[in-house]
Write an enzyme that holds these catalytic residues in place. Structure first.
Site, short mmCIF file in Angstrom:
data_model
loop_
_atom_site.label_atom_id
_atom_site.label_comp_id
_atom_site.label_asym_id
_atom_site.label_seq_id
_atom_site.Cartn_x
_atom_site.Cartn_y
_atom_site.Cartn_z
N GLU A 171 0.79 -1.23 0.00
CA GLU A 171 0.00 0.00 0.00
C GLU A 171 0.82 1.28 0.00
OE1 GLU A 171 -2.86 -0.14 3.15
OE2 GLU A 171 -3.94 -1.82 2.30
N GLU A 385 -5.28 -8.59 1.11
CA GLU A 385 -5.92 -8.20 2.37
C GLU A 385 -7.39 -7.90 2.14
OE1 GLU A 385 -4.28 -4.95 4.69
OE2 GLU A 385 -2.24 -5.59 4.21
C1 GBH Z 1 -4.43 -1.94 5.57
O1 GBH Z 1 -4.52 -0.59 5.26
C2 GBH Z 1 -3.05 -2.21 6.07
O2 GBH Z 1 -2.25 -2.83 5.08
C3 GBH Z 1 -2.99 -3.00 7.35
O3 GBH Z 1 -1.72 -2.90 7.90
C4 GBH Z 1 -4.06 -2.51 8.28
O4 GBH Z 1 -3.97 -3.09 9.54
C5 GBH Z 1 -5.38 -2.84 7.65
O5 GBH Z 1 -5.49 -2.29 6.39
C6 GBH Z 1 -6.58 -2.35 8.46
O6 GBH Z 1 -6.61 -0.97 8.54
O7 GBH Z 1 -13.03 5.51 2.96
O8 GBH Z 1 -11.73 7.28 2.06
O9 GBH Z 1 -11.82 6.92 4.42
C7 GBH Z 1 -5.81 -0.07 5.10
C8 GBH Z 1 -5.84 1.04 4.09
C9 GBH Z 1 -6.81 3.09 3.46
C10 GBH Z 1 -8.23 1.28 4.04
C11 GBH Z 1 -7.92 4.05 3.70
C12 GBH Z 1 -9.36 2.21 4.29
C13 GBH Z 1 -10.29 4.33 3.92
C14 GBH Z 1 -10.44 5.34 2.87
N1 GBH Z 1 -6.96 1.92 4.29
N2 GBH Z 1 -9.21 3.42 3.53
S1 GBH Z 1 -11.85 6.35 3.10
#
Ligand code: GBH
Length: 483
Positions: A171, A385
């Site tokens: 990511e 994931e």
């Molecule tokens: C992952 O990132 C990670 O790789 C992991 O380490 C982590 O524990 C897991 O997810 C859980 O969080 O709807 O516009 O608010 C998550 C990446 C990016 C997912 C932002 C949710 C929300 C965008 N995240 N997204 S928004």
């Protein structure tokens, strides 16, 4: 599962992989043992207000000391693939010589997995940059890309005899935009100019590492990258402003990484949206060729989608895409170039993170990737994931019945994956996030994503209802009809 069609039993092909995923900093602990030094996350955890309740990674799920038992647990659950990350700060602390003890931990982990019939899936970078490199500017500094490729090749040389699946970065959107513009992740900066530099250098590091590993790889190795995707839909598809808002979100979350990797160029509209932040200024001769080094698989992380509309500049307003995590640090929108976009609530269930549950977004995402990116490149995808945090309520024995929450979430998303596969998406596996409850970054231990509960007082592992169910799915290659 309320609201989802779960009435049929679904069969997955025999070769389809069912596994789980974790990341070093989130589970290992032992943050200063055997030569590990600070990462940017150890430092960030010490910043007042950065992480919920001042939590840190010093103990986490104590996986560093409980690794053999954790592997045995995966074997008991019948999982055939385990995605973990190596800690750069453990293996090459402070960018110095290789630390043999740090590397040895992962070598033992790989052996343990193989002895238990579990395929290791190794991610080289899941956000724990050595703090010494952080002090030199971290990913905003172009040199970090070259340091990453050096580290990647060293790990590859040591483990390539036993590890087939390699992911460069987890990511990069999070390690650039969320970390350098959003202020939510280490190093907690709020500078769009820094964020676009970091994004480009992460892509460059991915390309350089891929080229270096490819040179040294055999035919059996599979190299790739994992991206997180946000599926954005316009609130009113007939309103050009809303359509533009969705385009911007797609650009600043998804295409800013997909296009360089698969097409060797940044999309023109994204270059435009990020012109003020200065994206184009970081591109040097041959960078884009390096970034487009062929990969063998795309890792897809999917959690949720968003409904968006044209809006005002959201600085400091409730309406922004800035996550409402209620901590004390300065924040701004991580969506550089998409600041004038507002999030519209839908009547959908939400997880404990506040994220809308939208499995159908995953189906559309996979079909779109197949059609526009991975299909033309002739490579498959793996869900590296997908999963959810819920407010677990353990009974006296520590057992969590999460059938209405996490289990239903995974069920609904596996069904979405299955539908996409029926319609032509080449998906080879599903790795649930996460095996264990763990350090959920800025949320500390407050949010639990594990299919296995961790009692942080005793470090006991207690499989939740979702784990028992998932074990059945993995062994039967079937998602059973909902009763
Ligand atoms: C992952 O990132 C990670 O790789 C992991 O380490 C982590 O524990 C897991 O997810 C859980 O969080 O709807 O516009 O608010 C998550 C990446 C990016 C997912 C932002 C949710 C929300 C965008 N995240 N997204 S928004």
């Amino acid at each position: 599962a309320a609201g989802f069609d779960s009435t049929s039993t679904l069969e997955f092909p025999p070769g389809f992989h069912f596994g789980s995923a974790t990341a070093a900093f989130q589970i290992e602990g032992a943050s200063h043992e055997d030569g590990r030094e600070d990462s940017i996350w150890d430092a960030f955890c010490r910043v007042d207000g950065a992480v919920f309740s001042g939590h840190d990674g010093s103990v986490a799920a104590d996986h560093y000391h409980r690794m053999p038992q954790d592997v045995a647990l995966m074997a008991e659950l019948g999982l055939d693939t385990y995605r973990f990350s190596t800690s750069w700060a453990r293996i090459k602390p402070g960018d110095r010589e290789l630390n043999p003890k740090g590397l040895d931990f992962y070598s033992r982990l790989v052996d343990e997995l193989l002895e238990n019939g579990i395929s290791p899936w190794l991610t080289l970078y899941h956000w724990d940059l050595p703090q010494a490199l952080g002090e030199r500017g971290g990913w905003a500094n172009r040199d970090t890309a070259y340091r990453f490729a050096d580290y990647a090749l060293e790990v590859f040389e040591h483990l390539k005899d036993r590890v087939v699946d390699w992911t460069t970065l987890n990511e990069p959107w999070c390690s650039s935009f969320l970390s350098h513009a959003g202020g939510e992740h280490a190093p907690g900066h709020t500078d769009p100019a820094e964020a676009v530099a970091a994004a480009h250098h992460l892509l460059l590091g991915h390309g350089l590492a891929t080229e270096a590993m490819r040179e040294s790889a055999g035919r059996e190795h599979r190299l790739g990258i994992t991206l997180n995707f946000t599926v954005a839909d316009p609130a009113d598809p007939a309103n050009p402003g809303d359509v533009d808002a969705a385009r911007r979100i797609d650009g600043s979350f998804n295409r800013v990484f997909l296009d360089p990797i698969f097409r060797g160029q940044y999309p023109e509209d994204v270059l435009g949206d990020m012109a003020e932040a200065g994206l184009a200024g970081h591109i040097r001769d041959n960078d884009l060729e390096t970034i487009a080094a062929p990969i063998d698989v795309l890792g897809v992380n999917y959690y949720n989608g968003v409904l968006v509309a044209a809006g005002q500049d959201p600085q400091g307003s409730e309406q922004s895409l800035v996550f409402a995590s209620g901590r004390g640090l300065p924040r701004r929108s991580p969506a550089v170039g998409s600041e004038r976009v507002q999030n519209i609530d839908r009547p959908l269930p939400r997880t404990a993170m506040g994220w809308e549950v939208q499995p159908e977004g995953l189906e559309r995402l996979l079909l779109r990737l197949q059609d526009q990116y991975t299909g033309p490149a002739g490579i498959p995808m793996v869900i590296t994931e997908n999963g959810a945090a819920y407010d677990d309520e353990p009974d006296e024995s520590g057992f969590v019945d999460d059938s209405a929450g996490r289990l239903a979430f995974i069920d609904a998303h596996l069904r979405a994956v299955h539908r996409a596969m029926e319609r032509g998406a080449e998906v080879r596996g599903y790795l649930v996030w996460s095996l264990l409850d763990n350090f959920e970054w800025a949320f500390g231990y407050d949010k639990r994503f594990g299919i296995v509960r961790v009692d942080y007082d005793t470090q006991a592992r207690i499989p939740k209802a979702s784990a028992r169910w998932y074990a059945q799915v993995a062994s039967s290659h079937r998602v059973p009809a909902w009763e």
